[in-house]
Write a protein that holds these residues in place. Structure first.
Motif, PDB file in Angstrom:
ATOM      1  N   ILE A   1      17.123 -43.879  -8.773  1.00  0.00           N
ATOM      2  CA  ILE A   1      15.725 -43.580  -8.462  1.00  0.00           C
ATOM      3  C   ILE A   1      15.602 -42.182  -7.863  1.00  0.00           C
ATOM      4  O   ILE A   1      14.712 -41.408  -8.223  1.00  0.00           O
ATOM      5  N   ALA A   2      16.503 -41.854  -6.951  1.00  0.00           N
ATOM      6  CA  ALA A   2      16.477 -40.527  -6.327  1.00  0.00           C
ATOM      7  C   ALA A   2      16.592 -39.418  -7.365  1.00  0.00           C
ATOM      8  O   ALA A   2      15.958 -38.365  -7.244  1.00  0.00           O
ATOM      9  N   ALA A   3      17.385 -39.649  -8.408  1.00  0.00           N
ATOM     10  CA  ALA A   3      17.549 -38.640  -9.454  1.00  0.00           C
ATOM     11  C   ALA A   3      16.229 -38.386 -10.184  1.00  0.00           C
ATOM     12  O   ALA A   3      15.933 -37.252 -10.580  1.00  0.00           O
ATOM     13  N   THR A   4      15.410 -39.426 -10.368  1.00  0.00           N
ATOM     14  CA  THR A   4      14.124 -39.218 -11.036  1.00  0.00           C
ATOM     15  C   THR A   4      13.201 -38.352 -10.186  1.00  0.00           C
ATOM     16  O   THR A   4      12.419 -37.554 -10.720  1.00  0.00           O
ATOM     17  N   VAL A   5      13.299 -38.496  -8.870  1.00  0.00           N
ATOM     18  CA  VAL A   5      12.483 -37.681  -7.966  1.00  0.00           C
ATOM     19  C   VAL A   5      12.919 -36.220  -8.030  1.00  0.00           C
ATOM     20  O   VAL A   5      12.087 -35.306  -8.103  1.00  0.00           O
ATOM     21  N   GLU A   6      14.222 -36.001  -8.024  1.00  0.00           N
ATOM     22  CA  GLU A   6      14.720 -34.617  -8.075  1.00  0.00           C
ATOM     23  C   GLU A   6      14.354 -33.939  -9.391  1.00  0.00           C
ATOM     24  O   GLU A   6      14.010 -32.756  -9.408  1.00  0.00           O
ATOM     25  N   ASP A   7      14.421 -34.684 -10.486  1.00  0.00           N
ATOM     26  CA  ASP A   7      14.031 -34.108 -11.780  1.00  0.00           C
ATOM     27  C   ASP A   7      12.553 -33.734 -11.782  1.00  0.00           C
ATOM     28  O   ASP A   7      12.161 -32.682 -12.308  1.00  0.00           O
ATOM     29  N   PHE A   8      11.729 -34.576 -11.177  1.00  0.00           N
ATOM     30  CA  PHE A   8      10.299 -34.278 -11.095  1.00  0.00           C
ATOM     31  C   PHE A   8      10.053 -33.033 -10.250  1.00  0.00           C
ATOM     32  O   PHE A   8       9.255 -32.153 -10.621  1.00  0.00           O
ATOM     33  N   LEU A   9      10.706 -32.961  -9.090  1.00  0.00           N
ATOM     34  CA  LEU A   9      10.501 -31.801  -8.221  1.00  0.00           C
ATOM     35  C   LEU A   9      10.930 -30.509  -8.901  1.00  0.00           C
ATOM     36  O   LEU A   9      10.279 -29.465  -8.750  1.00  0.00           O
ATOM     37  N   ALA A  10      12.009 -30.569  -9.669  1.00  0.00           N
ATOM     38  CA  ALA A  10      12.457 -29.381 -10.405  1.00  0.00           C
ATOM     39  C   ALA A  10      11.423 -28.964 -11.441  1.00  0.00           C
ATOM     40  O   ALA A  10      11.125 -27.770 -11.600  1.00  0.00           O
ATOM     41  N   ALA A  11      10.860 -29.944 -12.141  1.00  0.00           N
ATOM     42  CA  ALA A  11       9.845 -29.640 -13.145  1.00  0.00           C
ATOM     43  C   ALA A  11       8.579 -29.082 -12.495  1.00  0.00           C
ATOM     44  O   ALA A  11       7.954 -28.153 -13.018  1.00  0.00           O
ATOM     45  N   ALA A  12       8.199 -29.651 -11.341  1.00  0.00           N
ATOM     46  CA  ALA A  12       7.016 -29.170 -10.634  1.00  0.00           C
ATOM     47  C   ALA A  12       7.199 -27.732 -10.149  1.00  0.00           C
ATOM     48  O   ALA A  12       6.289 -26.905 -10.239  1.00  0.00           O
ATOM     49  N   LYS A  13       8.384 -27.446  -9.645  1.00  0.00           N
ATOM     50  CA  LYS A  13       8.670 -26.081  -9.181  1.00  0.00           C
ATOM     51  C   LYS A  13       8.611 -25.093 -10.329  1.00  0.00           C
ATOM     52  O   LYS A  13       8.075 -23.983 -10.190  1.00  0.00           O
TER      53      LYS A  13
END
Length: 510
Positions: A453-465
């Motif tokens: 689950i944490a990995a999905t959050v990090e992928d989202f934050l990278a895309a948002a940045k």
């Protein structure tokens, strides 16, 4: 003597079990690798009518061919798609089966189709739309990754997988599995391949969450093993897999311990907020703010901003109480109202992984009803998503309306997990975030989150940045998923308060 009946997944046949079968036989076991109709060296036997029922009958014939005197114990193993014919056959011959082994696969129920769990999104869409021919072509060497992690496979093993692969009859993936219920009483073992995203920690989290649909995983006769490899352990780790199957036959493996306590979702809210009356209208509950005595009569009639809290899932349709009556969501609704805005909770119909479209429609309907309420400012709305509802965030990021002033997400799941199967590809927040524009996002991240689950959050934050979307991240280092109910610590209280302040700041003066 124990007899092992081995049923492989899509595109493969008995050949894939060769090394595992040799090691099982060396231990003294009887082994029956199954080649299903149309697969392996039986590929020419498939016809347009070949379907799941055909494959169930294939497995039943193998079970019936095992001499009960020579091998009184039959352990039946289903890998990937193979668990569907395995469960169907075991349900018809429960008296012959001593254990069902789920090898890196799901736990389908009556009425499920194998197509719901196909990881290749394009094939899954084609199956859903009825656009597939009667056989699905076998993957090329570059396409196997779409069907499961190839972690651990040598180039030689991958070439072998490709060379012997046969087209999969479409009917095997589209015909629903029909179970009488007899199979549910049989002992079961899950063999989880960690390279494919499954692990025991995730199962323990699901059970600890208290939701009824996962409690059978904590039955004493259910066990689990992990293999540090990808989706085809019979090729990447045959010796280890054979050892695990032998141990499973002996009833070994990790047991999940039920907590026996009040389910986390029914425990008190982390903040002590005053009770408030609520209004129930259809699927929504409204918590209305008080008007201070010093506010003028004219000001008291002014509509207030609203925060709509969206619970996670998927949840069974028969869960009671429903989420809007869970202490956490009652607490969030009351807390919002205590700070001068209208708090809204909603029961939506996210009951399965293919229900995200329906859930998004439910939220849209709820928001329209809220905006039509004269006590609500229709141009100042925030949406706040929790856990598995995080995928719904994509619907609003892709083209946020002018009235949506803020989107929030708390311990969100922001991409389908590897074990989820079919999820509409529209609901991938990392893909949708480039349409968010200047919409502010408030994201609460817990430090003790499940790794996948944490990995999905990090992928989202990278895309948002990358696309310049502003995300305010609130970290709760010592908290778990669902912390407002299970981690009554100062960090949790501060995180809820900080997130609420951030959301309300984007809504403007109350």
């Amino acid at each position: 003597m124990t007899a092992f009946v081995l049923v492989a997944g899509c595109f493969t046949g008995d050949w894939i079990w060769q090394e595992v079968a040799e090691r099982l036989r060396e231990s003294g076991a009887e082994v029956h690798p199954v080649t299903l109709t149309g697969m392996g060296d039986r590929r020419d036997e498939a016809v347009p009518g070949t379907d799941l029922e055909t494959h169930i009958e294939d497995v039943v014939r193998v079970i019936d061919g095992v001499d009960a005197q020579d091998a009184p114990e039959v352990v039946i193993v289903g890998h990937d798609y193979g668990i569907h014919p395995v469960l169907g056959a075991a349900d018809r011959r429960p008296e012959r089966i001593t254990r069902v082994v789920h090898l890196d696969t799901g736990m389908p129920r009556d009425g499920d189709t194998a197509g719901q769990l196909v990881p290749d999104e394009e094939i899954r869409r084609q199956l859903s739309d009825g656009r597939t021919p009667w056989r699905i072509p076998a993957p090329s060497s570059e396409q196997w990754q779409r069907w499961g992690s190839t972690d651990g496979l040598t180039d030689e093993a991958l070439a072998r997988l490709t060379r012997y692969a046969a087209p999969q009859p479409t009917g095997t993936l589209t015909r629903p599995l029909r179970l009488s219920g007899a199979v549910t009483a049989l002992p079961a073992t899950g063999v989880l391949c960690t390279g494919n995203g499954l692990n025991i920690a995730l199962i323990e989290d699901l059970v600890a969450g208290g939701l009824p649909q996962f409690q059978h995983l904590a039955k004493p006769e259910t066990s689990f093993f992990e293999l540090a490899t990808g989706h085809w352990p019979m090729l990447s780790r045959p010796e280890e897999l054979a050892e695990v199957l032998l141990r499973a036959a002996e009833g070994e493996g990790h047991r999940i311990t039920p907590t026996g306590a009040v389910p986390p979702y029914l425990r008190p809210f982390v903040l002590d907020v005053p009770e408030r009356p609520r209004e129930r209208v259809g699927r929504i509950d409204l918590y209305l703010p008080d008007v201070p005595d010093e506010v003028s009569e004219a000001a008291s009639d002014r509509p207030r901003p609203a925060v709509v809290f969206v619970h996670g899932g998927p949840l069974p349709a028969d869960v009671r109480p429903t989420p809007r009556d869970w202490p956490a969501f009652v607490g969030y609704g009351r807390y919002a109202a205590s700070l001068g805005v209208v708090g809204v909770t909603v029961d939506h119909r996210l009951h399965g992984f293919d229900d995200y479209g329906r859930a998004a429609a439910d939220i849209t309907e709820a928001v329209e009803r809220v905006r039509a309420d004269p006590r609500v400012d229709p141009e100042r709305i925030a949406l706040w998503f929790f856990s598995g509802a995080g995928l719904l965030l994509a619907h609003w990021l892709a083209g946020p309306p002018s009235w949506l002033r803020c989107a929030a997400a708390t311990y969100p799941i922001l991409a389908p997990l590897s074990s989820w199967g079919a999820v509409d590809p529209r609901f991938r927040p990392a893909d949708a975030v480039n349409g968010a524009g200047r919409l502010p996002v408030v994201l609460t991240r817990v430090g003790l989150e499940n790794a996948e689950i944490a990995a999905t959050v990090e992928d989202f934050l990278a895309a948002a940045k990358e696309c310049g979307t502003g995300v305010e991240v609130i970290d709760v280092p010592d908290a778990h998923h669902g912390f407002e109910s299970i981690d009554h610590i100062e960090q949790s209280r501060q995180a809820v308060a900080q997130a609420m302040r951030a959301v309300l700041a984007h809504l403007g003066p109350c």
